[in-house]
Structure formats: structure tokens, C-alpha cells
Enzyme design. Sequence first.
Site, PDB file in Angstrom:
ATOM      1  N   THR A 270     -38.141 -64.490  10.796  1.00  0.00           N
ATOM      2  CA  THR A 270     -37.973 -65.635  11.699  1.00  0.00           C
ATOM      3  C   THR A 270     -36.582 -65.574  12.322  1.00  0.00           C
ATOM      4  O   THR A 270     -35.914 -64.537  12.251  1.00  0.00           O
ATOM      5  CB  THR A 270     -38.242 -66.977  10.968  1.00  0.00           C
ATOM      6  OG1 THR A 270     -38.211 -68.051  11.914  1.00  0.00           O
ATOM      7  CG2 THR A 270     -37.226 -67.260   9.875  1.00  0.00           C
ATOM      8  N   ASN A 271     -36.137 -66.628  12.936  1.00  0.00           N
ATOM      9  CA  ASN A 271     -34.814 -66.660  13.577  1.00  0.00           C
ATOM     10  C   ASN A 271     -34.259 -68.078  13.474  1.00  0.00           C
ATOM     11  O   ASN A 271     -34.985 -69.008  13.088  1.00  0.00           O
ATOM     12  CB  ASN A 271     -34.928 -66.191  15.032  1.00  0.00           C
ATOM     13  CG  ASN A 271     -35.838 -67.097  15.818  1.00  0.00           C
ATOM     14  OD1 ASN A 271     -35.565 -68.264  16.003  1.00  0.00           O
ATOM     15  ND2 ASN A 271     -36.967 -66.549  16.273  1.00  0.00           N
ATOM     16  N   PRO A 272     -32.974 -68.277  13.801  1.00  0.00           N
ATOM     17  CA  PRO A 272     -32.359 -69.599  13.535  1.00  0.00           C
ATOM     18  C   PRO A 272     -32.638 -70.683  14.565  1.00  0.00           C
ATOM     19  O   PRO A 272     -31.980 -71.725  14.549  1.00  0.00           O
ATOM     20  CB  PRO A 272     -30.845 -69.292  13.527  1.00  0.00           C
ATOM     21  CG  PRO A 272     -30.669 -67.887  13.940  1.00  0.00           C
ATOM     22  CD  PRO A 272     -31.983 -67.304  14.299  1.00  0.00           C
TER      23      PRO A 272
END
Length: 447
Positions: free
Chosen positions: A250-252
Site C-alpha cells: 500500500t502507500n501512505p
Amino acid sequence: MSDDSSPSLEGRRLILGVTGSIAAYKSALLIRQMKRAGADVRVVMTDDAKRFITPLTLGTLSEADVLGDIFPESSDASGSWTQHVRLGLWADLFVIAPATAQTLANLAGGFSNSMLTATALSARCPILVCPAMDRDMYRHPATQRNLQQLRDYDYTVMPAAHGELASGLVGRGRMPEPEAILRRIADLLDGRPPAADALASPSVTDEEADPPADPSPASASSTPADLRGLRVLVTAGPTQEPIDPVRMLTNPSTGRMGYAIAEAARARGADVTLVSGPTHLDPPGGVTVVRIQRAQEMHEAVQSRRDDADVIIGAAAVADYAPRRASSSKTKKDEAELTLSLRRTPDVLKTVGANKRPGQVLVGFALETDDERENARRKLEAKNLDWIALNNPREDGAGFGTSTNRVTLLGRDGTVDELPLLSKRDVADALLDRIVDPDLAPVPSPS
Ligand code: C5P
């Protein structure tokens, strides 16, 4: 006296401030309507306003002397230079219509360089400003910042109307019609929120959709319902690509930018659908929310709805790769190395762009760290977008997880619009402004 169709302002004391815009001719009509509604009216003009309409005209219509000069002409200082103080205390409401960019800047800066601005500083009554200027002056970040400053001072701002402008351009910048100003005055004096048509009620079908939020006078007064009737689809947040039941790629992304767009579009009357990856944010009221986890699910959710949307804004940070196969049981850490086989995820926005129907407006976001503009423009072309909002996550206050953003809007027609550091909600509104007013009108050549 008021008739049945116009609001009553019987016995109300109004100051009308008139500044140097071509729209000053409408002040004459506004004064007539104020007087007909039963108000007592005093007019304050700037010197520039007198180039467009005479004090004699406005004085005759208002049946009172027009104030203009802050200092008396003669040495007879019989108190005329303190008029601004007395006037400011006398009035129930001070309306500045038309309000030029210059006057807005003076008011925002607290200058007392004219009878009008000095009166505004002295006034204890509510102040309503009705900007009127050319399209690009109105959109300029300096003007928008000044308007925001005035809202912060608790002034009420009536957004400029959209239409043909004196320059020949078409866009937002027209002074609202006197009837609309009169209604707003009556609402303000009676403590009512803006008229019901300030917000549209969209058709909300999803179970998750909240009821439309009641507009607060402060926010709704500055919010035009200029997206009414438009169906806006927004993607937001990250996607999560499972590796196994307890791990994922995933990513922030927090989803804040997309949620701010959904909220702003809803507040401006649009029928909004938000396709959201996992976030901790509460969805904005009145918005249909479709929750997804993986890029593939976002793809399906968007493609099945894309033909119903007039505007599609891709603010999601979609994972570019996903594990080829997610393991159904937790992966053991027996090996020193683990190789994951990844495959490209579908490009949601690119697929929308490839199937774009006439009249649809597509907007993307580009997060770039190098050769920003060239890369963003390439994406705009490749995905067949109308606008792309470029942000650089290395800049302070921009990118993931912040409540602010600094973006440059690049338009399909070559427009480059560098916005200052703004809250994500203000970025959202600036973006929606471009959609409402896409600058399609030809710029007249100077003669
Ligand atoms: O190609 P890139 O990921 O930089 O493009 C960013 C834009 O494309 C964003 O608007 C993003 O929401 C959208 N996008 C998408 N599907 C993907 C990747 C990006 O909709 N798989």
C-alpha cells in the site's frame, strides 16, 4: 415600500459602498430596489466609482448626500471628517457592491485610504461584499486570498456570478443581480441562512450516503451552487494489495485530497460519488460512498459508473503493482529471501480517458519528484485528461498526509496555474473553479 415579491427592508439602515467597476451602473438599480423595500440608504463612493456613475445619480436615487471625501474640502472642520465613524455606527448593514479587486485588497489589508474603507473599519454592523471584476482578476490567488481574509473577518462574500464580462471574456466575475443582492441583504438582516437554492439536494441512492448537511451561514454564503446538476465521481485514498491475510502492498495516502474534493463538489451542488480506498476519514455528508480495497475493485467501481458522470477526478493513490497471487494463509518467514511476483494493476483513469464521452471532464493528480511538469503533461496526454494537478511531495506542506497542498494545475489547452500553499479544501475549490469555467472563451486581442 416593498411589494409582495421583494423582501421588506422597512426601516432598515443600509450603507451602499460603490467602487470603480463597470458594474457600478447596477448600483443605481440596487438603490431603487432598496428604497422600494423601505430601507434608508446612504451611499459611499470611491473616486474611481465616480468615473462610472455620478454622485448626483446615486444621491438623487438614495435621497441623501453621497459621501466620498474622507477629508473636508474647507477648513470648516464641523465634524465631516468623522462621518465614517458615525456612518459605521448608524447602519444595520454595509453592502459593498460592486467591490473591485483593489477595494477587496484594501479591505483585506485594513487600509483606511478612502471614506469607504474607513467606514468599513469603523462599522459595527455586518458587511456584505459583492465582488465584480474580470475573470482572471477574480481567479487570481491574491483576490481569492483577500476574499478568504474578509471571510475570516466575518464579512459575508457573495460569489461573483458566471457569464459574459465587459472584457468580452466569459467566466466568473459578474456582480450578482440587484434582486439577488437584495434577497441576501434581507436574509442577513433576518439572520437567515442563504436562500434554499444556495445548495442543491442531490439524488442520493447509496445506503451509505449521509443526509445533506445543513449549510452554515458562514460556509454557504461563500459557496456558489455552480455544480448543481453535475454528477461528479471522485476516487480517493490508497489501495491495498494483499500479499497474504495479514500483509499488503500500500502507500501512505490518507485520502484527504479526494475527500476535500468530494466535500467541495457536494457543497457546490453536485451529485457526488466517492470511490474510496481504506482511510480513517469520515465521508462528507450527502455523498454516495463506494468502499473498495484493491486497485482492481476501484477499477470495476469506476468503470461501471463512469458513463453516468459528467466530471471524474482521480485523486486516489492507486497501487501500480499487486502480488500476482495473494496467499490464502500467512506466509512463513523460513527463507532468508522472499521473491514476490507482481503484476501491473489496471490504470483506472487511463481506462476512463480511453472511453471518455463528449463533454465529460477528466482530472488527474500527478505526484512527481523530477521533471515535474513534463512528466505531468505526459500523463495528461496519455490518460486523455482535461486537467492534471501536479504536486511535489518533497515540498513543505504538500503531498501525503498534510492538510495543505501546493499544486500546479496544468490544462489540456496549455494553461499553467500555480496555486499557492492552500488548504486541501481550497485546492479542491480552485480545481472545481476551473471545471466550471474551463476558459474555453477566446481571449480578445488588445486593440
Ligand atoms: O500514472 P500515475 O499513477 O502517476 O497517475 C496518477 C493519476 O492517475 C492519478 O490521478 C491517479 O488517481 C490515477 N491512477 C489511476 N489508476 C492507476 C494509477 C493511477 O486511476 N492504476
